[in-house]
Design an enzyme around this catalytic site. Structure first.
Site, PDB file in Angstrom:
ATOM      1  N   HIS A 141      -2.471   8.261   6.215  1.00 33.11           N
ATOM      2  CA  HIS A 141      -2.594   7.052   5.773  1.00 33.11           C
ATOM      3  C   HIS A 141      -4.027   6.186   6.187  1.00 33.11           C
ATOM      4  O   HIS A 141      -5.180   5.968   5.650  1.00 33.11           O
ATOM      5  CB  HIS A 141      -1.910   5.933   5.824  1.00 33.11           C
ATOM      6  CG  HIS A 141      -1.803   4.627   5.441  1.00 33.11           C
ATOM      7  ND1 HIS A 141      -1.815   4.388   3.905  1.00 33.11           N
ATOM      8  CD2 HIS A 141      -1.720   3.324   5.996  1.00 33.11           C
ATOM      9  CE1 HIS A 141      -1.841   2.976   3.557  1.00 33.11           C
ATOM     10  NE2 HIS A 141      -1.896   2.520   4.856  1.00 33.11           N
ATOM     11  N   HIS A 184     -10.018   1.672   0.908  1.00 34.93           N
ATOM     12  CA  HIS A 184      -8.153   1.561   0.732  1.00 34.93           C
ATOM     13  C   HIS A 184      -8.206   0.675  -0.676  1.00 34.93           C
ATOM     14  O   HIS A 184      -8.424  -0.252  -0.823  1.00 34.93           O
ATOM     15  CB  HIS A 184      -7.920   0.649   1.975  1.00 34.93           C
ATOM     16  CG  HIS A 184      -6.326   0.700   2.070  1.00 34.93           C
ATOM     17  ND1 HIS A 184      -5.479   1.247   1.102  1.00 34.93           N
ATOM     18  CD2 HIS A 184      -5.676   0.008   2.984  1.00 34.93           C
ATOM     19  CE1 HIS A 184      -4.334   0.948   1.623  1.00 34.93           C
ATOM     20  NE2 HIS A 184      -4.405   0.174   2.574  1.00 34.93           N
ATOM     21  N   PHE A 239       2.119  -3.351   3.798  1.00 34.82           N
ATOM     22  CA  PHE A 239       2.615  -4.537   4.555  1.00 34.82           C
ATOM     23  C   PHE A 239       4.107  -4.869   4.224  1.00 34.82           C
ATOM     24  O   PHE A 239       4.641  -4.576   3.009  1.00 34.82           O
ATOM     25  CB  PHE A 239       1.738  -5.844   3.984  1.00 34.82           C
ATOM     26  CG  PHE A 239       0.601  -5.897   4.415  1.00 34.82           C
ATOM     27  CD1 PHE A 239      -0.114  -5.061   5.332  1.00 34.82           C
ATOM     28  CD2 PHE A 239      -0.489  -6.866   4.015  1.00 34.82           C
ATOM     29  CE1 PHE A 239      -1.420  -5.333   5.775  1.00 34.82           C
ATOM     30  CE2 PHE A 239      -1.636  -7.321   4.406  1.00 34.82           C
ATOM     31  CZ  PHE A 239      -1.999  -6.242   5.471  1.00 34.82           C
ATOM     32  N   CYS A 275       0.800  -1.241  -0.029  1.00 31.34           N
ATOM     33  CA  CYS A 275      -0.088   0.052   0.145  1.00 31.34           C
ATOM     34  C   CYS A 275       0.767   1.381  -0.234  1.00 31.34           C
ATOM     35  O   CYS A 275       0.155   2.248   0.079  1.00 31.34           O
ATOM     36  CB  CYS A 275      -0.940   0.029   1.173  1.00 31.34           C
ATOM     37  SG  CYS A 275      -1.812  -1.472   1.410  1.00 31.34           S
ATOM     38  N   GLU A 300       0.189   5.746  13.508  1.00 34.52           N
ATOM     39  CA  GLU A 300       0.388   7.119  12.745  1.00 34.52           C
ATOM     40  C   GLU A 300       0.390   8.245  13.440  1.00 34.52           C
ATOM     41  O   GLU A 300       0.946   9.154  13.365  1.00 34.52           O
ATOM     42  CB  GLU A 300      -0.383   6.911  11.436  1.00 34.52           C
ATOM     43  CG  GLU A 300      -0.327   8.199  10.468  1.00 34.52           C
ATOM     44  CD  GLU A 300      -0.983   7.924   9.168  1.00 34.52           C
ATOM     45  OE1 GLU A 300      -0.750   8.926   8.142  1.00 34.52           O
ATOM     46  OE2 GLU A 300      -2.064   7.432   9.126  1.00 34.52           O
TER      47      GLU A 300
END
Length: 416
Positions: A303, A340, A402, A163, A314
């Protein structure tokens, strides 16, 4: 080193099939979540996603052409074509040897792979595979297709970092241009992950929301009741070029790219570091490369996937880095609307961040009604259903993937 600017934008998303629609719906807090139509979800824990509405490949491609491309590649071509037209690029008047393509996908042709394997098992395991099987599934196939379609002979490749992929693509395009290895790069990312196997695997990981009764509000970043991300699909493309090239062409400029930070959490194959170490390092590097200090950043496109650990890690990184100006910086989470898009998410969020810098409008974070108590109260999360007006001279867009991949892109309001 050369200055680098953004001169073209293209998008196909769950809340708009072009950049104008996408941006207007972001500003108006429109949710892209709906019941999945691609397959029977009866036996699945999650039965909704952010699909592109009323998509018909034959509106964009002839039948023969469409059959040669996985859905993720179709989306990428559509977005790239819009961005190229938006930038008014005339390749007959440009040095095609100095124009490149850096375009990402996190998974690639998942729909094709799933279909071919199912057909193989249904056909008594007789190997009668489609001759386009491999070209349709490889993640780098899309960057190659864009290069071939327009005859671009510059740098051509595909970062595959889950991502974080398309944000890293943009950062790499920025670096190639400022180092004078390219004049123009078509960059971005695409993904088409709404398939049975994809939904099933994310359910198995317990990463995705199962709020089937309230699917339109299931993506709720920073909310104490969030229960996982909502998967989306689509693509974003940007034309990135040297300021020298843009001025020579008389091109409009949306924003300037001034920094890009990349790092690793070095922690877990799927989970972010609880203290946001990688995110902190990426943001710190990007801000320093831009010659800025944290206090200069007006807006962060987070994100923020709507997962318990991810959102907080985050926020911890932001809290640490922006400790002296938490009440000044504004944060928003567009995944509350788009879901997402995995490898495509950084690209569409770079587009919205670019437009925030250009227009001084910040999209809201929708669906968040009860803010997680672990989040500092002074941090402005842009909650609500309507856009916020604020002078945005510098903005930061985060993407994490990931494997611990972290990327932060820094944009500046263009001043000639």
């Amino acid at each position: 080193m050369k200055r680098v600017v953004i001169t073209g934008l293209g998008a196909i998303t769950p809340i708009g099939k072009n950049t104008k629609e996408y941006w207007n719906n972001l500003l108006n807090g429109v949710s892209g979540a709906d019941k999945i139509t691609r397959f029977d979800t009866t036996n699945f824990k999650t039965q909704f996603a952010c699909e592109i509405k009323n998509y018909d490949a034959l509106e964009y491609f002839d039948k023969k052409e469409a059959r040669k491309m996985d859905r993720f590649a179709q989306y990428g071509i559509i977005a790239a074509d819009e961005a190229i037209k938006d930038a008014a690029l005339d390749f007959t008047k440009l040095d095609i040897n100095k124009i490149g393509v850096i375009f990402s996908a996190g998974i690639g042709g998942f729909e094709t792979f799933e279909h071919e394997v199912i057909e193989y098992t249904k056909g008594n395991f007789i190997p009668r595979f489609n001759p386009f099987f491999i070209p349709k599934i490889i993640s780098n196939g899309l960057s190659g297709m864009i290069s071939i379609k327009y005859g671009l002979r510059g740098i051509n490749y595909c970062p595959v970092t889950a991502c974080a992929a398309s944000t890293q693509s943009i950062i790499h395009a920025f670096n190639y241009i400022r180092l004078n290895k390219a004049d123009i790069v078509i960059t971005g990312g695409s993904e088409a992950p709404i398939t049975a196997a994809s939904i099933g695997k994310f359910n198995a990981m317990k990463a995705m929301s199962t709020n089937n009764e309230n699917y339109q509000t299931a993506s709720k970043p920073f909310d104490t009741n969030r229960d996982g991300f909502v998967v989306g699909e689509g693509a974003g493309a940007l034309v990135v070029e040297s300021l020298e090239s843009a001025i020579k062409r008389g091109a409009k400029v949306y924003a300037e790219i001034v920094g890009g930070g990349e790092s690793s959490d070095a922690y877990h194959i799927t989970g972010t570091h609880p203290d946001g170490i990688g995110a902190f390092l990426a943001m710190t590097e990007g801000i320093a490369e831009a010659g800025l200090i944290p206090h200069d950043i007006d807006y962060i496109n987070a994100h923020a996937t709507s997962t318990g650990l991810g959102d907080l890690s985050e926020i911890k990184a932001i809290e640490k880095l922006f400790a002296t100006n938490l009440d000044k910086v504004q944060v928003s989470a567009s995944k509350s609307m788009t879901g997402h898009l995995l490898g495509g998410t950084g690209a569409i969020e770079a587009i919205s961040t670019c437009l925030s810098v250009n227009t001084d409008q910040i999209p809201p974070t929708i669906n968040t009604n009860e803010t997680d108590t672990n989040i500092p109260k002074e941090l402005n999360l842009s909650l609500g259903k309507k856009a916020f007006s604020k002078k945005v001279n510098y903005a930061l867009s985060n993407s994490f993937g990931f494997g611990g991949h972290c990327a932060a892109l820094i944009l500046k309001k263009y001043i000639d």
